[in-house]
Design a protein around this motif. Sequence first.
Motif, PDB file in Angstrom:
ATOM      1  N   TYR A  72      -3.689   9.129  43.237  1.00 19.63           N
ATOM      2  CA  TYR A  72      -3.793   7.706  42.956  1.00 19.63           C
ATOM      3  C   TYR A  72      -4.115   6.952  44.239  1.00 19.63           C
ATOM      4  O   TYR A  72      -3.955   7.457  45.353  1.00 19.63           O
ATOM      5  CB  TYR A  72      -2.508   7.181  42.318  1.00 19.63           C
ATOM      6  CG  TYR A  72      -1.334   7.108  43.262  1.00 19.63           C
ATOM      7  CD1 TYR A  72      -1.075   5.951  44.001  1.00 19.63           C
ATOM      8  CD2 TYR A  72      -0.470   8.193  43.413  1.00 19.63           C
ATOM      9  CE1 TYR A  72      -0.001   5.885  44.874  1.00 19.63           C
ATOM     10  CE2 TYR A  72       0.608   8.136  44.280  1.00 19.63           C
ATOM     11  CZ  TYR A  72       0.836   6.984  45.005  1.00 19.63           C
ATOM     12  OH  TYR A  72       1.889   6.913  45.872  1.00 19.63           O
TER      13      TYR A  72
ATOM     14  N   TYR B 109      -6.529   8.650  39.551  1.00 18.23           N
ATOM     15  CA  TYR B 109      -7.855   9.241  39.439  1.00 18.23           C
ATOM     16  C   TYR B 109      -7.777  10.743  39.671  1.00 18.23           C
ATOM     17  O   TYR B 109      -6.823  11.254  40.272  1.00 18.23           O
ATOM     18  CB  TYR B 109      -8.832   8.593  40.418  1.00 18.23           C
ATOM     19  CG  TYR B 109      -8.665   8.997  41.864  1.00 18.23           C
ATOM     20  CD1 TYR B 109      -9.438  10.024  42.416  1.00 18.23           C
ATOM     21  CD2 TYR B 109      -7.750   8.358  42.697  1.00 18.23           C
ATOM     22  CE1 TYR B 109      -9.297  10.399  43.748  1.00 18.23           C
ATOM     23  CE2 TYR B 109      -7.598   8.713  44.030  1.00 18.23           C
ATOM     24  CZ  TYR B 109      -8.381   9.743  44.553  1.00 18.23           C
ATOM     25  OH  TYR B 109      -8.225  10.124  45.871  1.00 18.23           O
TER      26      TYR B 109
ATOM     27  N   MET C 199     -18.668   8.330  39.015  1.00 15.73           N
ATOM     28  CA  MET C 199     -17.350   7.865  38.597  1.00 15.73           C
ATOM     29  C   MET C 199     -17.426   7.388  37.160  1.00 15.73           C
ATOM     30  O   MET C 199     -18.369   6.693  36.781  1.00 15.73           O
ATOM     31  CB  MET C 199     -16.862   6.725  39.498  1.00 15.73           C
ATOM     32  CG  MET C 199     -16.648   7.137  40.946  1.00 15.73           C
ATOM     33  SD  MET C 199     -15.902   5.823  41.963  1.00 15.73           S
ATOM     34  CE  MET C 199     -17.268   4.663  42.025  1.00 15.73           C
TER      35      MET C 199
ATOM     36  N   LEU D 167      -9.601   7.498  35.713  1.00 17.62           N
ATOM     37  CA  LEU D 167     -10.827   7.487  36.499  1.00 17.62           C
ATOM     38  C   LEU D 167     -11.124   8.913  36.945  1.00 17.62           C
ATOM     39  O   LEU D 167     -10.287   9.567  37.574  1.00 17.62           O
ATOM     40  CB  LEU D 167     -10.670   6.575  37.718  1.00 17.62           C
ATOM     41  CG  LEU D 167     -11.788   6.632  38.762  1.00 17.62           C
ATOM     42  CD1 LEU D 167     -13.120   6.205  38.157  1.00 17.62           C
ATOM     43  CD2 LEU D 167     -11.443   5.770  39.966  1.00 17.62           C
TER      44      LEU D 167
ATOM     45  N   ILE E  19     -14.120   3.849  45.857  1.00 15.28           N
ATOM     46  CA  ILE E  19     -13.354   3.307  44.731  1.00 15.28           C
ATOM     47  C   ILE E  19     -12.970   1.856  45.003  1.00 15.28           C
ATOM     48  O   ILE E  19     -13.073   0.990  44.130  1.00 15.28           O
ATOM     49  CB  ILE E  19     -12.098   4.166  44.474  1.00 15.28           C
ATOM     50  CG1 ILE E  19     -12.489   5.560  43.983  1.00 15.28           C
ATOM     51  CG2 ILE E  19     -11.185   3.484  43.453  1.00 15.28           C
ATOM     52  CD1 ILE E  19     -11.322   6.523  43.836  1.00 15.28           C
TER      53      ILE E  19
ATOM     54  N   LYS F 134     -12.197   0.165  32.675  1.00 22.12           N
ATOM     55  CA  LYS F 134     -10.879   0.550  32.169  1.00 22.12           C
ATOM     56  C   LYS F 134     -10.480  -0.351  31.008  1.00 22.12           C
ATOM     57  O   LYS F 134      -9.950   0.110  29.980  1.00 22.12           O
ATOM     58  CB  LYS F 134      -9.850   0.441  33.289  1.00 22.12           C
ATOM     59  CG  LYS F 134      -8.395   0.698  32.878  1.00 22.12           C
ATOM     60  CD  LYS F 134      -8.153   2.141  32.531  1.00 22.12           C
ATOM     61  CE  LYS F 134      -6.668   2.485  32.539  1.00 22.12           C
ATOM     62  NZ  LYS F 134      -5.865   1.663  31.628  1.00 22.12           N
TER      63      LYS F 134
END
Length: 223
Positions: free
Chosen positions: A2, A12, A25, A33, A50, A61
């Motif tokens: 994370y 992620y 991604m 993710l 990111i 999301k």
Amino acid sequence: MYIEIDDQKIDYSLIHRRGMKSIRMKINEDGMLVVSAPYGVSKAYIEELIRKNAATLSQGKKQSDEAHERWEDFVHEKMKDVPDWTIKQYGDDIVAGKPFEAGSIYNGLPIVTTQIAFQNIFWDAYKKFNNDHPIFVTGVTIRKMKSRWGSCRPTAGKMTFNVLLLYVPEECARYVIYHELCHYLELNHSARFWAHVAEYVPDYKRIEKEMNKYGRILIDHSL
């Protein structure tokens, strides 16, 4: 793994793939993710990427969560009038089975739910169609499709259908089958094509509207 951005924790997963030339991604169905990157790209570089794309990823999301909520509402609506003992749900697959009958899976819902049920619907429709218009079909494939409910290759006798048809009402699945079968007669969407469709599905216009609704729910769910 994370990363924290503005006091927000973003989970992620990182996958290194051979032969990749760029970083990709995406938000999967669970809202996670997923980052795919070539070997040799550092974790620090990926996390900086990111951070730079945090706003876009946050919007993705949100859209994924909303699509999942629509799916849950759809499933709940289909299951609400069915006794609990008939329902089993494996991930995104919904099947119904009679108790005390080992291996019994049948269509106890108003949606198709299994590939076996879909194949039965197909060959029933094919038999009726073939009696009127002898055609050549050697194989039926069910797989993920991005933008179509179905497709056909009349010269090869091959037909392909979107796996999401397992989650629509049977009349909708049957319509898509006849739609593709009619393309054996007309490789277009001319007036003659729709006249053939109407022979087998007289209210196809109503079902077309239903399919647009299911398309939004189901295809969004598979982001």
